[in-house]
Design a protein around this motif. Structure first.
Motif, PDB file in Angstrom:
ATOM      1  N   ASP A 265     122.799  28.472  22.566  1.00 26.82           N
ATOM      2  CA  ASP A 265     123.937  27.810  21.693  1.00 26.82           C
ATOM      3  C   ASP A 265     125.038  27.287  22.454  1.00 26.82           C
ATOM      4  O   ASP A 265     125.566  26.321  21.950  1.00 26.82           O
ATOM      5  CB  ASP A 265     124.673  28.930  20.843  1.00 26.82           C
ATOM      6  CG  ASP A 265     123.447  29.520  19.650  1.00 26.82           C
ATOM      7  OD1 ASP A 265     122.568  28.691  19.282  1.00 26.82           O
ATOM      8  OD2 ASP A 265     123.805  30.646  19.265  1.00 26.82           O
ATOM      9  N   ALA A 266     125.403  27.970  23.642  1.00 23.83           N
ATOM     10  CA  ALA A 266     126.432  27.316  24.480  1.00 23.83           C
ATOM     11  C   ALA A 266     126.012  26.146  24.795  1.00 23.83           C
ATOM     12  O   ALA A 266     126.802  25.195  25.206  1.00 23.83           O
ATOM     13  CB  ALA A 266     126.772  28.386  25.390  1.00 23.83           C
ATOM     14  N   GLU A 267     124.615  25.958  25.559  1.00 30.97           N
ATOM     15  CA  GLU A 267     124.246  24.734  26.001  1.00 30.97           C
ATOM     16  C   GLU A 267     124.022  23.695  24.955  1.00 30.97           C
ATOM     17  O   GLU A 267     124.387  22.375  25.128  1.00 30.97           O
ATOM     18  CB  GLU A 267     122.826  24.853  26.423  1.00 30.97           C
ATOM     19  CG  GLU A 267     122.958  25.767  27.779  1.00 30.97           C
ATOM     20  CD  GLU A 267     121.323  25.851  28.279  1.00 30.97           C
ATOM     21  OE1 GLU A 267     120.367  25.388  27.738  1.00 30.97           O
ATOM     22  OE2 GLU A 267     121.299  26.981  29.012  1.00 30.97           O
ATOM     23  N   ALA A 268     123.927  23.950  23.718  1.00 31.83           N
ATOM     24  CA  ALA A 268     123.930  22.900  22.695  1.00 31.83           C
ATOM     25  C   ALA A 268     125.188  22.495  22.269  1.00 31.83           C
ATOM     26  O   ALA A 268     125.440  21.347  22.170  1.00 31.83           O
ATOM     27  CB  ALA A 268     123.274  23.559  21.293  1.00 31.83           C
ATOM     28  N   GLN A 269     126.160  23.452  22.339  1.00 31.04           N
ATOM     29  CA  GLN A 269     127.458  22.867  22.063  1.00 31.04           C
ATOM     30  C   GLN A 269     128.024  22.043  23.132  1.00 31.04           C
ATOM     31  O   GLN A 269     128.624  21.211  22.894  1.00 31.04           O
ATOM     32  CB  GLN A 269     128.418  24.500  21.841  1.00 31.04           C
ATOM     33  CG  GLN A 269     129.872  24.159  21.561  1.00 31.04           C
ATOM     34  CD  GLN A 269     130.128  23.575  20.314  1.00 31.04           C
ATOM     35  OE1 GLN A 269     129.234  23.714  19.238  1.00 31.04           O
ATOM     36  NE2 GLN A 269     130.861  22.331  20.164  1.00 31.04           N
ATOM     37  N   ALA A 270     127.897  22.259  24.307  1.00 29.37           N
ATOM     38  CA  ALA A 270     128.144  21.555  25.533  1.00 29.37           C
ATOM     39  C   ALA A 270     127.606  20.252  25.256  1.00 29.37           C
ATOM     40  O   ALA A 270     128.334  19.316  25.495  1.00 29.37           O
ATOM     41  CB  ALA A 270     127.999  22.313  26.875  1.00 29.37           C
ATOM     42  N   ALA A 271     126.409  20.096  24.937  1.00 29.65           N
ATOM     43  CA  ALA A 271     125.962  18.795  24.758  1.00 29.65           C
ATOM     44  C   ALA A 271     126.155  18.117  23.902  1.00 29.65           C
ATOM     45  O   ALA A 271     126.650  16.845  23.759  1.00 29.65           O
ATOM     46  CB  ALA A 271     124.222  19.042  24.749  1.00 29.65           C
ATOM     47  N   ALA A 272     126.788  18.670  22.725  1.00 31.35           N
ATOM     48  CA  ALA A 272     127.288  17.940  21.583  1.00 31.35           C
ATOM     49  C   ALA A 272     128.650  17.551  21.806  1.00 31.35           C
ATOM     50  O   ALA A 272     129.099  16.444  21.581  1.00 31.35           O
ATOM     51  CB  ALA A 272     127.494  19.157  20.216  1.00 31.35           C
ATOM     52  N   ASP A 273     129.521  18.451  22.636  1.00 32.80           N
ATOM     53  CA  ASP A 273     130.836  18.137  23.301  1.00 32.80           C
ATOM     54  C   ASP A 273     130.770  16.843  24.084  1.00 32.80           C
ATOM     55  O   ASP A 273     131.665  15.947  23.898  1.00 32.80           O
ATOM     56  CB  ASP A 273     131.370  19.157  24.009  1.00 32.80           C
ATOM     57  CG  ASP A 273     131.862  20.552  22.916  1.00 32.80           C
ATOM     58  OD1 ASP A 273     131.982  20.099  21.787  1.00 32.80           O
ATOM     59  OD2 ASP A 273     132.107  21.753  23.354  1.00 32.80           O
ATOM     60  N   ALA A 274     129.833  16.777  25.110  1.00 35.18           N
ATOM     61  CA  ALA A 274     129.475  15.616  25.655  1.00 35.18           C
ATOM     62  C   ALA A 274     129.297  14.512  25.176  1.00 35.18           C
ATOM     63  O   ALA A 274     129.789  13.287  25.287  1.00 35.18           O
ATOM     64  CB  ALA A 274     128.550  16.061  26.944  1.00 35.18           C
TER      65      ALA A 274
ATOM     66  N   GLU B 248     130.285  13.780  21.903  1.00 35.97           N
ATOM     67  CA  GLU B 248     131.392  13.232  21.296  1.00 35.97           C
ATOM     68  C   GLU B 248     132.479  12.540  22.103  1.00 35.97           C
ATOM     69  O   GLU B 248     132.912  11.677  21.808  1.00 35.97           O
ATOM     70  CB  GLU B 248     132.167  14.600  20.824  1.00 35.97           C
ATOM     71  CG  GLU B 248     131.262  14.838  19.217  1.00 35.97           C
ATOM     72  CD  GLU B 248     132.090  16.071  18.868  1.00 35.97           C
ATOM     73  OE1 GLU B 248     133.331  16.486  19.253  1.00 35.97           O
ATOM     74  OE2 GLU B 248     131.489  16.856  18.007  1.00 35.97           O
ATOM     75  N   SER B 249     132.449  13.087  23.519  1.00 36.23           N
ATOM     76  CA  SER B 249     133.565  12.611  24.229  1.00 36.23           C
ATOM     77  C   SER B 249     133.158  11.289  24.921  1.00 36.23           C
ATOM     78  O   SER B 249     133.830  10.237  25.249  1.00 36.23           O
ATOM     79  CB  SER B 249     133.768  13.625  25.626  1.00 36.23           C
ATOM     80  OG  SER B 249     132.552  13.763  26.334  1.00 36.23           O
ATOM     81  N   SER B 250     131.682  10.815  24.839  1.00 38.07           N
ATOM     82  CA  SER B 250     131.303   9.501  25.366  1.00 38.07           C
ATOM     83  C   SER B 250     131.332   8.499  24.288  1.00 38.07           C
ATOM     84  O   SER B 250     131.212   7.343  24.495  1.00 38.07           O
ATOM     85  CB  SER B 250     129.910   9.678  25.661  1.00 38.07           C
ATOM     86  OG  SER B 250     128.969  10.170  24.695  1.00 38.07           O
ATOM     87  N   ASP B 251     131.599   8.935  23.054  1.00 36.47           N
ATOM     88  CA  ASP B 251     131.630   7.853  21.997  1.00 36.47           C
ATOM     89  C   ASP B 251     133.103   7.371  21.912  1.00 36.47           C
ATOM     90  O   ASP B 251     133.959   7.383  22.272  1.00 36.47           O
ATOM     91  CB  ASP B 251     131.396   8.519  20.379  1.00 36.47           C
ATOM     92  CG  ASP B 251     130.088   8.881  20.356  1.00 36.47           C
ATOM     93  OD1 ASP B 251     129.162   8.213  21.332  1.00 36.47           O
ATOM     94  OD2 ASP B 251     129.642   9.799  19.765  1.00 36.47           O
TER      95      ASP B 251
END
Length: 103
Positions: free
Chosen positions: A89-98, A100-103
């Motif tokens: 879950d932490a890996e999925a959250q980190a990928a989602a945060d990354a 969002e920040s790239s958009d």
């Protein structure tokens, strides 16, 4: 023995032959650099710490170790890092945060 100071005396100053060779080689490299830069006036290297008739840097380094001018100390132990648990879950959250920040 073949070397002066005798190897037995040198081994009393360090914990192993490997440490002796490593310490002497590093110091011999420094001594060699000191003699090479003498004419340039840089003054960045530490001169030999013993008065020696030996002309070879490794012999001077061994003599410095025998006279305790160069002292071996143990390297500090690296602190242990805490264990990181694998959390999908932490890996999925980190990928989602990354994303969002790239958009």
């Amino acid at each position: 023995t073949m070397i002066n100071p005798p190897i037995e005396n040198l081994l009393d100053k360090v914990d192993s032959k490997f440490t002796l060779v490593t310490l002497a080689a590093r110091r011999a490299r420094n001594i060699n650099s000191y003699f090479n830069q003498l004419g340039e006036g840089l003054g960045g290297m530490i001169p030999p710490q013993v008065s020696s008739t030996a002309r070879k840097p490794i012999s001077i380094a061994f003599q410095e170790i025998a006279e305790k001018k160069i002292v071996w100390t143990e390297a500090p132990v690296e602190p242990e890092l805490p264990e990181i648990e694998d959390d999908p879950d932490a890996e999925a959250q980190a990928a989602a945060d990354a994303a969002e920040s790239s958009d």
